[in-house]
Motif scaffolding. Structure first.
Motif, mmCIF file in Angstrom:
data_model
loop_
_atom_site.group_PDB
_atom_site.id
_atom_site.type_symbol
_atom_site.label_atom_id
_atom_site.label_comp_id
_atom_site.label_asym_id
_atom_site.label_seq_id
_atom_site.Cartn_x
_atom_site.Cartn_y
_atom_site.Cartn_z
ATOM 1 N N GLU A 46 0.924 -1.272 -0.007
ATOM 2 C CA GLU A 46 -0.053 -0.087 -0.236
ATOM 3 C C GLU A 46 0.909 1.432 0.048
ATOM 4 O OE1 GLU A 46 -3.779 -1.033 2.637
ATOM 5 O OE2 GLU A 46 -2.059 -0.907 3.833
ATOM 6 N N VAL A 47 2.098 1.132 0.409
ATOM 7 C CA VAL A 47 2.931 2.423 0.566
ATOM 8 C C VAL A 47 3.321 2.975 -0.737
ATOM 9 C CG1 VAL A 47 3.892 1.547 2.813
ATOM 10 C CG2 VAL A 47 4.850 1.029 0.637
ATOM 11 N N HIS A 48 3.565 2.646 -1.775
ATOM 12 C CA HIS A 48 3.932 3.066 -2.897
ATOM 13 C C HIS A 48 3.075 4.376 -3.352
ATOM 14 C CE1 HIS A 48 6.290 3.782 -6.331
ATOM 15 N NE2 HIS A 48 5.050 4.072 -7.123
ATOM 16 N N ASP A 49 1.901 3.963 -3.575
ATOM 17 C CA ASP A 49 0.737 5.236 -4.013
ATOM 18 C C ASP A 49 0.735 6.369 -3.246
ATOM 19 O OD1 ASP A 49 0.557 3.360 -6.216
ATOM 20 O OD2 ASP A 49 -1.488 2.695 -5.600
ATOM 21 N N GLU A 50 0.611 5.943 -2.070
ATOM 22 C CA GLU A 50 0.550 7.310 -0.895
ATOM 23 C C GLU A 50 1.965 8.016 -1.128
ATOM 24 O OE1 GLU A 50 -2.534 6.991 1.304
ATOM 25 O OE2 GLU A 50 -2.087 9.324 1.069
ATOM 26 N N GLU A 84 5.426 12.667 -1.560
ATOM 27 C CA GLU A 84 6.871 12.894 -1.667
ATOM 28 C C GLU A 84 6.843 14.423 -2.371
ATOM 29 O OE1 GLU A 84 8.076 9.986 -4.523
ATOM 30 O OE2 GLU A 84 7.061 10.877 -6.231
ATOM 31 N N HIS A 85 5.890 14.898 -2.896
ATOM 32 C CA HIS A 85 5.965 16.044 -3.548
ATOM 33 C C HIS A 85 5.677 17.199 -2.648
ATOM 34 C CE1 HIS A 85 6.735 14.278 -7.135
ATOM 35 N NE2 HIS A 85 5.525 13.431 -7.398
ATOM 36 N N ALA A 86 5.115 16.946 -1.251
ATOM 37 C CA ALA A 86 4.404 17.846 -0.468
ATOM 38 C C ALA A 86 5.140 17.974 0.953
ATOM 39 C CB ALA A 86 3.151 17.448 -0.356
ATOM 40 N N VAL A 87 6.020 17.209 1.010
ATOM 41 C CA VAL A 87 6.592 17.073 2.326
ATOM 42 C C VAL A 87 8.004 18.161 2.298
ATOM 43 C CG1 VAL A 87 5.912 14.837 3.083
ATOM 44 C CG2 VAL A 87 8.204 15.081 2.260
ATOM 45 N N SER A 132 -4.428 11.092 1.276
ATOM 46 C CA SER A 132 -5.587 10.362 0.898
ATOM 47 C C SER A 132 -6.350 10.443 2.255
ATOM 48 C CB SER A 132 -5.404 8.912 0.492
ATOM 49 O OG SER A 132 -4.853 8.383 1.706
ATOM 50 N N ASP A 133 -7.845 10.183 2.011
ATOM 51 C CA ASP A 133 -8.885 9.826 2.957
ATOM 52 C C ASP A 133 -8.402 8.734 3.731
ATOM 53 O OD1 ASP A 133 -9.947 12.091 2.269
ATOM 54 O OD2 ASP A 133 -12.025 10.834 1.200
ATOM 55 N N THR A 134 -7.841 7.819 3.163
ATOM 56 C CA THR A 134 -7.416 6.555 3.947
ATOM 57 C C THR A 134 -6.287 7.063 5.074
ATOM 58 O OG1 THR A 134 -7.848 4.977 2.235
ATOM 59 C CG2 THR A 134 -6.298 4.150 3.988
ATOM 60 N N LEU A 135 -5.313 7.849 4.385
ATOM 61 C CA LEU A 135 -4.292 7.810 5.348
ATOM 62 C C LEU A 135 -4.625 8.705 6.462
ATOM 63 C CD1 LEU A 135 -1.369 8.289 6.405
ATOM 64 C CD2 LEU A 135 -0.951 9.892 4.617
ATOM 65 N N ILE A 136 -5.641 9.766 6.132
ATOM 66 C CA ILE A 136 -5.925 10.577 7.336
ATOM 67 C C ILE A 136 -6.822 9.921 8.516
ATOM 68 C CG2 ILE A 136 -8.383 11.559 6.660
ATOM 69 C CD1 ILE A 136 -5.008 13.519 7.653
ATOM 70 N N ASP A 137 -7.600 8.838 7.794
ATOM 71 C CA ASP A 137 -8.172 7.844 8.928
ATOM 72 C C ASP A 137 -7.190 7.301 9.727
ATOM 73 O OD1 ASP A 137 -10.826 8.768 8.179
ATOM 74 O OD2 ASP A 137 -11.282 7.344 6.765
ATOM 75 N N ARG A 138 -6.143 6.763 9.275
ATOM 76 C CA ARG A 138 -5.146 5.850 9.894
ATOM 77 C C ARG A 138 -4.387 6.869 11.024
ATOM 78 N NH1 ARG A 138 -3.073 0.950 6.189
ATOM 79 N NH2 ARG A 138 -4.911 0.866 4.987
ATOM 80 N N MET A 139 -4.128 8.136 10.308
ATOM 81 C CA MET A 139 -3.645 9.126 11.541
ATOM 82 C C MET A 139 -4.364 9.324 12.824
ATOM 83 S SD MET A 139 -1.958 11.956 8.962
ATOM 84 C CE MET A 139 -0.437 12.225 9.305
ATOM 85 N N ASP A 140 -5.955 9.482 12.168
ATOM 86 C CA ASP A 140 -6.804 9.766 13.331
ATOM 87 C C ASP A 140 -6.879 8.680 14.332
ATOM 88 O OD1 ASP A 140 -8.873 11.123 14.324
ATOM 89 O OD2 ASP A 140 -10.527 10.006 13.098
#
Lengths: 226, 226
Positions: A100-104, A109-112, B113-121
């Motif tokens: 799952e990590v690649h797409d996210e 990578e362009h925003a951090v 992504s919405d997914t990432l934000i939910d995992r952070m949450d």
DNA sequence: TTTCAAAGTTAGACACGGCTAACATGTCAA
DNA sequence: TTGACATGTTAGCCGTGTCTAACTTTGAAA
């Protein structure tokens, strides 16, 4: 003329880096190769290469392909460092699977900022490899060399440790992961069938037959090499 | 016609949300107010408002200002949720100070992504407020109401707890932070000088005099209100 | 009711990063 | 040496999101 590269430009630089460091790559990289890798048209690539040359990141000559300059290489490595550290972070801190990590990471990578990535690096204990076993450039933006070899170059039978899985396809990674094939896993190369036949490996005494395509994605090191 | 809003569009939606929920705001929001808030020209705003209307996110009439539609409000809240959860994450997991989190979140909110934000949450234990005390919309994208009042509306002398600090200026936040003025801090409103004079507060028995501008950014709740 | 300043819009330009269609070049095989 | 075909470039278009300059509308004070 030396502004921060745009997200698009960063993608081109990454592609150029990957293509120019591929196993059998030549010095200069084809327009077509870049277009194929990024799923863009060739004219788009030509025009971006000209723009990157104007920014001093790429050396480019009409009909002769392109190569990264020292600056371009640095920028590429900066992005790759971000990408891979983000992958580790998502995997270790947020429970992302390695498929799952690649797409996210591709978007993040362009925003951090450089600051954020350094803090993630520290929070992770300065990891050397991402979840796929890809080496992570250090803060000095030099790429660590990786002494693993392709599974297909090993003489069977042989006990090896998986060091790196060179795929970004989540279906492939899921399939491999379910079978325990991931960096760090000890496996045994049992047999290599001739005429482009499959590779037979054993992991936890279970036999798995891999096509050449899959097998060629595995980078390993013989167990006694340590 | 219902694609994911662009990063720019998200910024407009956030601005529209903020302006239309401001204390003394009218139903419809001025073109100029948006332009000022985003530091853009008025024509840029006009043109984006038309585009957002076409996407069904904004209701807009020439010379009459704009208002979010239900869909637009939802999108705005989605971005605000991301922004504030990212702020909490940077603060709690990566040691960012509350004066540093805003700028980083401003870029990341468009990339996660919405997914990432939910995992952070989840990793954060589903926090209700960000480091400035701003309420975080839940997964259902409804805004929690906040029962704190402006410090200037309190009758001194009075013991209050700081609930929210409505500034994004890092210099302001640093100054306040150094003096212990942050959400959760118990303070005493000692005196309010007339004719727009300063507010005198006491924190840990130390007196601090705040101009009206600063004082108006503090949202508090009387201690005995719990 | 008039007028005029503030606010808003239109017109037209630009940079970016895509695209297709058409033309140019390189290279390999005959 | 010469085609033929793969590869590469040019020309010209588009959508997005920004701008300035010029014009229009609104609304409040005189």
């Amino acid at each position: 003329m030396n502004r921060t590269p745009s997200a698009s430009a960063e993608d081109y630089l990454k592609a150029l880096y990957a293509l120019s460091t591929a196993p059998d790559a030549s010095e200069r990289v084809n327009t077509k190769a870049i277009a194929d890798r990024l799923s863009l048209s060739q004219p788009s690539v030509t025009s971006m290469l000209k723009s990157l040359q104007k920014q001093g990141l790429v050396s480019y000559a009409s009909y002769r392909g392109a190569a990264l300059t020292a600056d371009g290489r640095t920028e590429a490595l900066r992005v790759i460092r971000k990408h891979r550290l983000i992958e580790v972070f998502l995997h270790r801190m947020l429970g992302y699977s390695w498929s799952e990590v690649h797409d996210e990471a591709e978007r993040l990578e362009h925003a951090v900022s450089d600051t954020l990535i350094d803090r993630m690096d520290a929070a992770l204990g300065f990891p050397d490899f991402d979840p796929h076993g890809d080496p992570i450039p250090g803060r000095d933006l030099t790429m660590r060399s990786h002494d693993a070899v392709c599974l297909l170059e090993i003489e069977p039978p042989c006990e090896v440790t998986i060091k790196r899985v060179m795929s970004q396809d989540s279906a492939v990674l899921d399939w491999l992961g379910q079978r325990g094939i991931r960096p760090g896993a000890p496996i045994r190369l049992v047999h290599l069938s001739p005429f482009d036949g499959p590779a037979e490996i054993a992991i936890d005494d279970r036999a798995i037959h891999l096509g050449r395509g899959l097998a060629s994605m595995l980078r390993v090191r013989p167990v006694d090499a340590d």
